[in-house]
Design a protein around this motif. Structure first.
Motif, PDB file in Angstrom:
ATOM      1  N   GLY A   8      48.457  31.482  55.441  1.00  0.00           N
ATOM      2  CA  GLY A   8      48.792  32.897  55.468  1.00  0.00           C
ATOM      3  C   GLY A   8      47.954  33.767  54.567  1.00  0.00           C
ATOM      4  O   GLY A   8      48.212  34.971  54.450  1.00  0.00           O
ATOM      5  N   ARG A   9      46.942  33.197  53.899  1.00  0.00           N
ATOM      6  CA  ARG A   9      46.080  33.958  52.991  1.00  0.00           C
ATOM      7  C   ARG A   9      44.637  33.951  53.505  1.00  0.00           C
ATOM      8  O   ARG A   9      44.226  33.049  54.235  1.00  0.00           O
ATOM      9  CB  ARG A   9      46.114  33.360  51.585  1.00  0.00           C
ATOM     10  N   THR A  10      43.900  34.946  53.077  1.00  0.00           N
ATOM     11  CA  THR A  10      42.499  35.018  53.459  1.00  0.00           C
ATOM     12  C   THR A  10      41.718  33.916  52.752  1.00  0.00           C
ATOM     13  O   THR A  10      41.839  33.760  51.535  1.00  0.00           O
ATOM     14  CB  THR A  10      41.907  36.388  53.081  1.00  0.00           C
ATOM     15  N   PRO A  11      40.914  33.148  53.491  1.00  0.00           N
ATOM     16  CA  PRO A  11      40.111  32.106  52.829  1.00  0.00           C
ATOM     17  C   PRO A  11      39.160  32.718  51.808  1.00  0.00           C
ATOM     18  O   PRO A  11      38.712  33.852  51.944  1.00  0.00           O
ATOM     19  CB  PRO A  11      39.345  31.464  53.992  1.00  0.00           C
ATOM     20  N   VAL A  12      38.871  31.942  50.767  1.00  0.00           N
ATOM     21  CA  VAL A  12      37.973  32.381  49.697  1.00  0.00           C
ATOM     22  C   VAL A  12      36.859  31.354  49.547  1.00  0.00           C
ATOM     23  O   VAL A  12      37.123  30.153  49.450  1.00  0.00           O
ATOM     24  CB  VAL A  12      38.729  32.523  48.361  1.00  0.00           C
ATOM     25  N   THR A  13      35.620  31.841  49.532  1.00  0.00           N
ATOM     26  CA  THR A  13      34.466  30.971  49.284  1.00  0.00           C
ATOM     27  C   THR A  13      33.610  31.598  48.193  1.00  0.00           C
ATOM     28  O   THR A  13      33.336  32.799  48.217  1.00  0.00           O
ATOM     29  CB  THR A  13      33.629  30.779  50.563  1.00  0.00           C
ATOM     30  N   ARG A  14      33.224  30.780  47.237  1.00  0.00           N
ATOM     31  CA  ARG A  14      32.425  31.265  46.117  1.00  0.00           C
ATOM     32  C   ARG A  14      31.369  30.217  45.749  1.00  0.00           C
ATOM     33  O   ARG A  14      31.600  29.013  45.862  1.00  0.00           O
ATOM     34  CB  ARG A  14      33.281  31.514  44.862  1.00  0.00           C
ATOM     35  N   ALA A  15      30.238  30.688  45.266  1.00  0.00           N
ATOM     36  CA  ALA A  15      29.342  29.796  44.533  1.00  0.00           C
ATOM     37  C   ALA A  15      30.017  29.439  43.224  1.00  0.00           C
ATOM     38  O   ALA A  15      30.689  30.286  42.604  1.00  0.00           O
ATOM     39  CB  ALA A  15      28.000  30.478  44.268  1.00  0.00           C
ATOM     40  N   LEU A  16      29.866  28.207  42.803  1.00  0.00           N
ATOM     41  CA  LEU A  16      30.514  27.757  41.570  1.00  0.00           C
ATOM     42  C   LEU A  16      29.649  28.142  40.371  1.00  0.00           C
ATOM     43  O   LEU A  16      29.104  27.304  39.643  1.00  0.00           O
ATOM     44  CB  LEU A  16      30.763  26.254  41.621  1.00  0.00           C
ATOM     45  N   GLU A  17      29.543  29.444  40.176  1.00  0.00           N
ATOM     46  CA  GLU A  17      28.761  30.019  39.094  1.00  0.00           C
ATOM     47  C   GLU A  17      29.419  31.294  38.600  1.00  0.00           C
ATOM     48  O   GLU A  17      30.182  31.925  39.337  1.00  0.00           O
ATOM     49  CB  GLU A  17      27.330  30.358  39.562  1.00  0.00           C
ATOM     50  N   GLY A  18      29.084  31.667  37.370  1.00  0.00           N
ATOM     51  CA  GLY A  18      29.490  32.956  36.857  1.00  0.00           C
ATOM     52  C   GLY A  18      28.526  34.040  37.318  1.00  0.00           C
ATOM     53  O   GLY A  18      27.557  33.778  38.037  1.00  0.00           O
ATOM     54  N   PRO A  19      28.775  35.278  36.905  1.00  0.00           N
ATOM     55  CA  PRO A  19      27.956  36.400  37.379  1.00  0.00           C
ATOM     56  C   PRO A  19      26.518  36.334  36.881  1.00  0.00           C
ATOM     57  O   PRO A  19      26.223  35.755  35.835  1.00  0.00           O
ATOM     58  CB  PRO A  19      28.687  37.630  36.826  1.00  0.00           C
ATOM     59  N   LEU A  20      25.628  36.973  37.648  1.00  0.00           N
ATOM     60  CA  LEU A  20      24.229  37.074  37.251  1.00  0.00           C
ATOM     61  C   LEU A  20      24.083  38.014  36.066  1.00  0.00           C
ATOM     62  O   LEU A  20      24.885  38.929  35.868  1.00  0.00           O
ATOM     63  CB  LEU A  20      23.375  37.586  38.412  1.00  0.00           C
ATOM     64  N   GLU A  21      23.039  37.797  35.292  1.00  0.00           N
ATOM     65  CA  GLU A  21      22.706  38.696  34.193  1.00  0.00           C
ATOM     66  C   GLU A  21      22.165  40.006  34.757  1.00  0.00           C
ATOM     67  O   GLU A  21      21.472  40.022  35.781  1.00  0.00           O
ATOM     68  CB  GLU A  21      21.650  38.062  33.285  1.00  0.00           C
ATOM     69  N   LEU A  22      22.438  41.105  34.072  1.00  0.00           N
ATOM     70  CA  LEU A  22      21.953  42.412  34.534  1.00  0.00           C
ATOM     71  C   LEU A  22      20.431  42.425  34.659  1.00  0.00           C
ATOM     72  O   LEU A  22      19.883  43.073  35.563  1.00  0.00           O
ATOM     73  CB  LEU A  22      22.408  43.510  33.573  1.00  0.00           C
TER      74      LEU A  22
END
Length: 858
Positions: A74-88
């Motif tokens: 019942g929830r929207t699937p979530v896919t992510r790279a297993l990383e934190g955010p990029l540096e500015l």
């Protein structure tokens, strides 16, 4: 509420935590000793893939990453790279961001925990119901070089379902088959680069008892090329696996789109047909994760690249490595490739003993991190230990440990296990004594000529190790001290006797006409090439203390071997040299260099002038002169670490170290002029190489006088700590570590002439100085300084902890052995009456000595 389901997971110790502002520069090497390395980036990415027998800073195979797919009813699937955010700073480029896979969704929050070799990346996101802890490591077990020498990066993803519903979770690793590439643009080791044949590289799915996964091979790379080898991406999971041996052949980047859609749909992978020359390999593991549960998915990334070609490679015979043209076409090989047939064999071997490897690594790291040493000392020692697992060091097929001075971005820097650089490090002998002995074998068996000259850079293969024709005064004297150290730590008389003829010849080389001490008065006056890359002329404290330390070491070794004539001569020269340096070079604050131009027709032995120093010997430039040198007491610091005692007047030694702190330590470099390399900038603090507080600066001093280099800083700090100057010594070390904070510089890469510079491993000397540890396997005497609390100790073959409880004038001491065997006849705490056992005690792992009471003498 249902009971929480938690997979078996071990809590790792944390020495240093890096927050979001201090992640950008982190690249923690994950590889074995002598195997090359892949680095764990601060955001959880894998960068600097340096596994093809050369450095490769900045190289990361395209579309190589790990990803997570989460599906809840019942929830929207979530896919992510297993990383934190990029540096500015990575946002901008001519065509957008230049970072690989820049368009992938990532976790919003990231923290990095480090206790080398253990790196943890914590990933959370308010829009992602699963929190992730990536635990990345390679086994590191002091005293066991083979089990610390696996070509593997172990990546365990601990997944915690923070939601209130069941989640189907998949983790997928993606690896490009880049065999034949090593990061240099346009360079590939193909058999026939003009051939149009496809699928030169290929991937296959395999299963065996300990692992399942993808084996990456090549049919198109020349089997003699340094880039030829195998890779494997495997998992210890036994079910829930899907895979791809290819991605779809689609243009406009749609192969990544096809993969992302496929993985996001159900967390599994459907095979694709492809013809790519460097096909992608993808391996996914699926779990059902109840609410509040934690499960772990472990991947092994292994490699096997056997063709190491000396200090150069066949395809590039004309590369210049800092100190001359080295055309090296002989195959030196890699020791680890003799032990394992290919990358799959490595994966099977590691997986079969993974729990034991983790247990023993954790025992070492925990005992060290939990000791009562200052935080910055532990960080400097552990983080610089990583240099042994970078391309700075390697083990050739014979098992000998060899090393560059450091690494450039794409090639090694300054070849030959340079003696005047490797002299400084204490890490290898105190943690891997057997490897240190192989370095002494290179120096004395392979690099010492019949006249006693030790080539300070060893050619490869070892049959040509003597072909480098030059000697370094500090390098050669340091080799003699290191021989003494390795003999003392190991107690190996056969080793000493094997090295002895060359060692004696190396000392006598000093006394030859035209040599360093031709008049045999215990003072070096001759042409002295040294680690400042120039020749000093005339007596100076830097070469002087190396020489005095070598005389003391040779005095002790020759006495043990029954050569009383040489022992007596060494004692006599040591005494006269020590007195002379104190009387003539100490200016009331510190020791100076007395510049003496050689007489017009003076003999200088061939091999002593390297050609990097003064051209006009009537008025030599590039000298130290009246400077307050950071390194003037290097020989004294090393002598203390080796138990050789004072080389100079004790009060002068302490005064000199106080002067170095007074004159050379700077807080803020905004107004500092430096005409060469800058390893400190802005408002940072550091210890300068040299200053001239009394004026008389030569017009052209030695080249590096305005620079800052961490290996020299650590050496000075260690000297301060040995003299009880705790506050300034720790301040110097703290200043170094503040510069390598993850925001400004990589905490695991202290550069000098290249990345991961060997000299910085001098940091382990602070452990010795603060604990007072010294051990002689010859006399079986174990010594410590006096402290309250628990400290870590190691002698290169065994290690453990020592606990002291100080009450009034007595010390209650308990000793634990956690690895190896330790033979003890006497235990000593400085300033207290030693405890002498009736017979030698043999302590093995798990054994201990409890509650020894040592009192101060009346």
């Amino acid at each position: 509420m249902k009971p929480r389901l938690v997979s078996k997971s071990t809590i790792w110790p944390v020495l240093t935590t890096y927050n979001a502002k201090h992640l950008g520069k982190i690249a923690m090497p994950i590889g074995g000793i002598g195997t090359g390395t892949v680095s764990l980036g601060g955001r959880g990415d894998l960068r600097d893939w340096e596994i093809c027998n050369r450095p490769a800073k900045g190289f990361a195979p395209r579309q190589t990453f790990f990803a997570i797919s989460i599906r809840r009813k019942g929830r929207t699937p979530v896919t992510r790279a297993l990383e934190g955010p990029l540096e500015l700073q990575d946002y901008e480029g001519a065509f957008g961001s230049r970072i690989n896979n820049h368009g992938l969704p990532r976790f919003r929050n990231c923290t990095f925990h480090a206790s080398y070799p253990l790196g943890q990346v914590l990933l959370t996101d308010p829009d992602v119901p699963i929190s992730v802890r990536l635990k990345a490591w390679n086994p590191l077990i002091p005293g066991d070089a083979d089990r610390s020498g696996f070509p593997v990066a172990i990546l365990s993803f601990e997944l915690t379902n923070a939601s209130d519903t069941v989640a189907d979770v998949s983790v997928c690793g993606n690896l490009e088959n880049f065999i034949g590439f090593d990061g240099r643009e346009g360079v590939r080791g193909l058999i026939n680069a003009s051939s149009s044949a496809k699928s030169r590289n290929f991937n296959t799915f395999r299963e065996s008892k300990p692992v399942r996964g993808l084996f990456l091979q090549t049919a198109g790379v020349d089997p003699q090329d340094e880039r030829w080898g195998t890779l494997a991406l495997t998992t210890t999971a036994r079910s829930g696996l899907t895979h791809r041996t290819h991605w779809a052949d689609l243009n406009w980047g749609d192969s990544l789109l096809d993969y992302w859609d496929d993985f996001s749909a159900d967390g599994g992978l459907d095979e694709r047909k492809g013809t790519a020359d460097n096909p992608m390999a993808s391996l996914a593991v699926a779990h059902r994760l109840p609410a509040g549960a934690t499960r772990t998915v472990t991947f092994l990334l292994t490699w096997h690249f056997p063709n190491r070609y000396g200090w150069s490679v066949p395809s590039e015979p004309s590369l210049t490595y800092g100190n001359g043209l080295r055309e090296q076409r002989d195959l030196a090989g890699n020791y680890y490739c003799r032990k394992y047939a290919d990358a799959w064999h490595v994966a099977e071997t590691v997986a079969s003993s993974l729990p034991t490897l983790e247990r023993d690594t954790l025992t070492f790291v925990s005992s060290f991190v939990q000791s009562d040493l200052p935080q910055t000392v532990k960080e400097a020692a552990l983080n610089n230990l990583s240099t042994l697992r970078t391309q700075t060091t390697f083990r050739i097929a014979s098992g000998h440990l060899m090393g560059w001075e450091g690494c450039g971005d794409l090639q090694g820097c300054c070849f030959g296990s340079c003696t005047h650089v490797w002299n400084y490090e204490h890490t290898t002998p105190l943690l891997f004594g057997a490897l240190a002995k192989t370095m002494r074998e290179v120096e004395f068996i392979h690099s010492t000529r019949s006249d006693g000259l030790i080539a300070f850079r060893a050619d490869l293969n070892l049959e040509r190790a003597r072909e480098w024709i030059n000697a370094a005064a500090d390098g050669q004297m340091g080799c003699l001290i290191k021989l003494y150290r390795e003999w003392q730590l190991s107690g190996d008389d056969h080793f000493l006797r094997t090295m002895w003829p060359a060692a004696r010849s190396a000392l006598e080389f000093c006394w030859r006409p035209g040599g360093w001490d031709a008049d045999q008065d215990g003072v070096m006056e001759g042409c002295q090439h040294n680690t400042m890359d120039v020749e000093y002329y005339g007596p100076n404290p830097q070469m002087g203390t190396w020489y005095l330390g070598a005389l003391r070491a040779m005095q002790e070794m020759s006495r043990h071997l029954g050569d009383t004539t040489l022992s007596d001569k060494c004692a006599r020269l040591f005494q006269s040299g020590s007195v002379w340096l104190d009387a003539h070079l100490f200016n009331g604050e510190y020791y100076e260099h007395e510049i003496r131009a050689p007489a017009k027709d003076a003999l200088i032995l061939p091999g002593l002038r390297v050609g990097m120093g003064a051209n006009d010997l009537e008025e030599p430039d590039l000298q130290l002169g009246a400077g307050c040198l950071i390194d003037q007491l290097v020989g004294q610091a090393v002598a203390h670490a080796c138990g050789l005692g004072y080389l100079l007047d004790q009060s002068h030694v302490k005064a000199t170290l106080q002067a170095i702190m007074k004159h050379n330590y700077r807080r803020g470099f905004q107004d500092h002029f430096n005409h060469l390399r800058s390893f400190v900038l802005g408002d940072e603090s550091a210890l300068l190489m040299a200053t001239y507080p009394r004026g008389r600066r030569p017009r052209r001093p030695f080249p590096y006088f305005n620079e800052v280099m961490t290996g020299f800083e650590y050496t000075a700090a260690v000297g301060m700590l040995y003299e009880g100057l705790r506050a300034p010594g720790l301040a110097v070390i703290k200043s170094v570590r503040e510069r390598y904070d993850g925001h400004k510089r990589n905490p695991f890469d202290e550069a000098e002439c290249g990345h991961h510079y060997a000299r910085a491993m001098a940091a382990w000397g602070a452990v010795l100085a603060l604990t007072g540890f010294h051990y002689s396997a010859v006399t079986k005497i174990l010594s410590f300084g006096k402290f309250s609390g628990t400290q870590f100790w190691s002698n290169g073959y065994a290690w453990g902890t020592c606990c002291q409880l100080v009450t009034g004038n007595t010390v209650c001491l308990s000793l634990k052995v956690l690895f190896g065997e330790l033979y003890v006849r006497q235990v000593t705490v400085r300033g207290h009456t030693p405890h002498i056992f009736k017979t030698t005690r043999t302590l093995t792992a798990g054994r201990h000595i409890a509650d020894l009471v040592l009192a101060q003498p009346v």
